[in-house]
Design a protein around this motif. Structure first.
Motif, mmCIF file in Angstrom:
data_model
loop_
_atom_site.group_PDB
_atom_site.id
_atom_site.type_symbol
_atom_site.label_atom_id
_atom_site.label_comp_id
_atom_site.label_asym_id
_atom_site.label_seq_id
_atom_site.Cartn_x
_atom_site.Cartn_y
_atom_site.Cartn_z
ATOM 1 N N LYS A 198 -5.600 -5.588 -7.168
ATOM 2 C CA LYS A 198 -5.545 -3.970 -7.260
ATOM 3 C C LYS A 198 -4.533 -3.346 -6.328
ATOM 4 C CE LYS A 198 -8.942 -3.755 -10.316
ATOM 5 N NZ LYS A 198 -8.573 -3.199 -11.352
ATOM 6 N N LEU A 199 -4.088 -2.137 -6.692
ATOM 7 C CA LEU A 199 -3.338 -1.304 -6.088
ATOM 8 C C LEU A 199 -3.804 -0.296 -5.181
ATOM 9 C CD1 LEU A 199 -0.126 -1.402 -5.766
ATOM 10 C CD2 LEU A 199 0.127 0.202 -7.690
ATOM 11 N N CYS A 200 -3.394 0.051 -4.056
ATOM 12 C CA CYS A 200 -4.099 1.033 -3.164
ATOM 13 C C CYS A 200 -3.167 2.021 -2.863
ATOM 14 C CB CYS A 200 -4.566 0.515 -1.959
ATOM 15 S SG CYS A 200 -5.858 -0.809 -2.015
ATOM 16 N N ILE A 201 -3.701 3.413 -2.581
ATOM 17 C CA ILE A 201 -2.982 4.521 -2.310
ATOM 18 C C ILE A 201 -3.545 4.784 -1.040
ATOM 19 C CG2 ILE A 201 -2.148 6.866 -2.833
ATOM 20 C CD1 ILE A 201 -1.850 5.879 -5.830
ATOM 21 N N SER A 202 -3.047 4.889 0.091
ATOM 22 C CA SER A 202 -3.425 5.741 1.370
ATOM 23 C C SER A 202 -3.624 7.077 1.558
ATOM 24 C CB SER A 202 -2.808 5.035 2.483
ATOM 25 O OG SER A 202 -3.183 5.372 3.761
ATOM 26 N N ILE A 203 -4.722 7.581 1.707
ATOM 27 C CA ILE A 203 -4.821 9.129 1.787
ATOM 28 C C ILE A 203 -5.460 9.264 3.229
ATOM 29 C CG2 ILE A 203 -5.901 11.114 1.024
ATOM 30 C CD1 ILE A 203 -6.497 9.851 -1.577
ATOM 31 N N GLU A 204 -4.414 10.047 3.986
ATOM 32 C CA GLU A 204 -4.555 10.232 5.364
ATOM 33 C C GLU A 204 -5.157 11.668 5.691
ATOM 34 O OE1 GLU A 204 -2.075 8.641 8.083
ATOM 35 O OE2 GLU A 204 -1.354 7.072 6.706
ATOM 36 N N VAL A 237 0.851 -1.227 0.100
ATOM 37 C CA VAL A 237 -0.132 0.094 0.014
ATOM 38 C C VAL A 237 0.901 1.344 0.062
ATOM 39 C CG1 VAL A 237 -1.731 1.155 1.395
ATOM 40 C CG2 VAL A 237 -1.927 -1.068 1.168
ATOM 41 N N PHE A 238 0.626 2.134 -0.986
ATOM 42 C CA PHE A 238 1.475 3.240 -1.133
ATOM 43 C C PHE A 238 0.827 4.732 -0.522
ATOM 44 C CE2 PHE A 238 2.735 0.568 -4.557
ATOM 45 C CZ PHE A 238 4.062 0.898 -4.605
ATOM 46 N N LYS A 239 1.647 5.344 0.000
ATOM 47 C CA LYS A 239 1.048 6.616 0.749
ATOM 48 C C LYS A 239 0.693 7.602 -0.614
ATOM 49 C CE LYS A 239 3.690 6.230 5.061
ATOM 50 N NZ LYS A 239 4.642 6.563 5.788
ATOM 51 N N LEU A 240 -0.048 8.724 -0.240
ATOM 52 C CA LEU A 240 -0.420 9.534 -1.150
ATOM 53 C C LEU A 240 0.995 10.301 -2.018
ATOM 54 C CD1 LEU A 240 -2.378 11.062 -3.016
ATOM 55 C CD2 LEU A 240 -2.713 12.703 -1.211
ATOM 56 N N GLU A 241 2.031 10.238 -1.182
ATOM 57 C CA GLU A 241 3.351 11.296 -1.341
ATOM 58 C C GLU A 241 3.968 10.177 -2.311
ATOM 59 O OE1 GLU A 241 2.970 10.478 2.261
ATOM 60 O OE2 GLU A 241 1.271 12.034 1.831
ATOM 61 N N GLU A 242 3.599 8.736 -2.206
ATOM 62 C CA GLU A 242 4.409 7.758 -3.138
ATOM 63 C C GLU A 242 3.697 7.455 -4.279
ATOM 64 O OE1 GLU A 242 6.493 5.233 0.487
ATOM 65 O OE2 GLU A 242 4.460 4.951 -0.106
ATOM 66 N N VAL A 243 2.824 8.547 -5.033
ATOM 67 C CA VAL A 243 1.920 7.948 -6.005
ATOM 68 C C VAL A 243 2.857 7.944 -7.139
ATOM 69 C CG1 VAL A 243 1.504 10.495 -6.923
ATOM 70 C CG2 VAL A 243 -0.318 8.777 -7.225
ATOM 71 N N GLU A 259 5.827 6.429 -7.457
ATOM 72 C CA GLU A 259 6.387 5.117 -7.249
ATOM 73 C C GLU A 259 5.320 4.187 -7.413
ATOM 74 O OE1 GLU A 259 6.876 7.549 -5.136
ATOM 75 O OE2 GLU A 259 8.960 7.928 -4.900
ATOM 76 N N ALA A 260 3.846 4.316 -6.959
ATOM 77 C CA ALA A 260 2.757 3.423 -7.253
ATOM 78 C C ALA A 260 2.474 3.349 -8.520
ATOM 79 C CB ALA A 260 1.487 3.921 -6.621
ATOM 80 N N TYR A 261 2.638 4.270 -9.415
ATOM 81 C CA TYR A 261 2.352 3.995 -10.892
ATOM 82 C C TYR A 261 3.546 3.452 -11.506
ATOM 83 C CZ TYR A 261 -1.736 7.054 -11.440
ATOM 84 O OH TYR A 261 -3.058 7.738 -11.423
ATOM 85 N N GLN A 262 4.739 3.421 -11.023
ATOM 86 C CA GLN A 262 5.764 2.832 -11.547
ATOM 87 C C GLN A 262 5.866 1.374 -11.108
ATOM 88 O OE1 GLN A 262 8.462 4.174 -13.493
ATOM 89 N NE2 GLN A 262 8.645 2.205 -13.975
ATOM 90 N N TYR A 263 5.291 0.832 -9.987
ATOM 91 C CA TYR A 263 4.971 -0.342 -9.647
ATOM 92 C C TYR A 263 4.131 -1.024 -10.431
ATOM 93 C CZ TYR A 263 3.989 -3.954 -5.870
ATOM 94 O OH TYR A 263 4.099 -5.030 -5.211
ATOM 95 N N MET A 264 3.156 -0.284 -10.857
ATOM 96 C CA MET A 264 2.095 -0.847 -11.646
ATOM 97 C C MET A 264 2.656 -1.272 -13.251
ATOM 98 S SD MET A 264 -1.828 0.739 -10.809
ATOM 99 C CE MET A 264 -2.077 0.703 -12.547
ATOM 100 N N TRP A 265 3.378 -0.008 -13.702
ATOM 101 C CA TRP A 265 3.889 -0.265 -15.149
ATOM 102 C C TRP A 265 4.887 -1.173 -15.178
ATOM 103 C CZ3 TRP A 265 4.059 5.674 -14.789
ATOM 104 C CH2 TRP A 265 3.081 6.374 -15.234
ATOM 105 N N ASP A 266 5.502 -1.521 -14.225
ATOM 106 C CA ASP A 266 6.696 -2.564 -14.235
ATOM 107 C C ASP A 266 6.015 -4.144 -13.775
ATOM 108 O OD1 ASP A 266 8.722 -0.845 -14.434
ATOM 109 O OD2 ASP A 266 8.938 -0.795 -12.229
ATOM 110 N N GLN A 267 4.577 -3.902 -13.472
ATOM 111 C CA GLN A 267 3.626 -5.006 -13.454
ATOM 112 C C GLN A 267 4.370 -6.034 -12.139
ATOM 113 O OE1 GLN A 267 3.568 -7.224 -17.323
ATOM 114 N NE2 GLN A 267 2.201 -5.627 -18.183
ATOM 115 N N LYS A 268 4.577 -5.021 -11.091
ATOM 116 C CA LYS A 268 4.869 -5.836 -10.017
ATOM 117 C C LYS A 268 3.800 -6.140 -9.192
ATOM 118 C CE LYS A 268 9.534 -3.599 -9.692
ATOM 119 N NZ LYS A 268 10.267 -2.844 -9.011
ATOM 120 N N HIS A 269 2.335 -5.714 -9.315
ATOM 121 C CA HIS A 269 1.372 -5.876 -8.605
ATOM 122 C C HIS A 269 0.783 -7.019 -8.952
ATOM 123 C CE1 HIS A 269 -0.196 -4.111 -12.218
ATOM 124 N NE2 HIS A 269 -1.276 -4.440 -12.044
ATOM 125 N N PHE A 270 -0.366 -7.531 -7.956
ATOM 126 C CA PHE A 270 -1.034 -8.801 -7.917
ATOM 127 C C PHE A 270 -2.283 -8.318 -7.471
ATOM 128 C CE2 PHE A 270 -2.744 -12.831 -7.090
ATOM 129 C CZ PHE A 270 -2.621 -13.405 -8.181
#
Length: 143
Positions: free
Chosen positions: A137-143, A116-122, A124-135
């Motif tokens: 859905k991917l979540c971004i935590s907004i506090e 789970v990525f933080k909003l500030e890591e958005v 990195e989250a997109y890169q994680y998806m583009w690199d197809q490292k996810h399994f």
């Protein structure tokens, strides 16, 4: 593939390893074809979906992750395969809320990636998806 089988899949076909996955899927059904294809690749993969589909099956197009390159299938392929091809949009907020109520009421457990990525890591989250490292859905935590 093993993780998908643990989640209940009877068969797993990796499109990266099997470029003719449509025919492979049809063979796994004894030649009758699959009843429903969720098509996320778009014109580049719909040809394989048409090879996999059963007579009177449904191909639901929900995305174009594969982009648009080369010759696209025509309505003639739908006729030749005696199937329905339909598009689906993401939907409205009201539909999203209805879906969430249905998920909760039916105790459905969506497949969500462990990371789970933080909003500030958005980025990195997109890169994680583009690199197809996810399994799942991917979540971004907004506090």
């Amino acid at each position: 593939g093993e993780k998908l089988k643990q989640l209940g899949a009877d068969h797993v076909i990796n499109y990266k390893e099997d470029s003719n996955w449509g025919e492979t899927a049809k063979k796994l059904t004894g030649g009758s074809g699959v009843h429903h294809v969720i098509e996320v690749g778009g014109p580049n993969t719909v040809k394989q979906s048409l090879k996999a589909i059963a007579i009177d099956g449904v191909i639901t197009i929900i995305g174009f992750l594969g982009g648009v390159k080369g010759e696209e299938p025509s309505f003639v392929e739908c006729l030749n395969n005696v199937c329905t091809v339909r598009g689906v949009l993401v939907g409205s907020r009201m539909m999203f809320e209805q879906m969430n109520r249905a998920v909760e009421a039916n105790n459905i457990k969506p497949l969500v990636d462990e990371k789970v990525f933080k909003l500030e890591e958005v980025k990195e989250a997109y890169q994680y998806m583009w690199d197809q490292k996810h399994f799942g859905k991917l979540c971004i935590s907004i506090e």
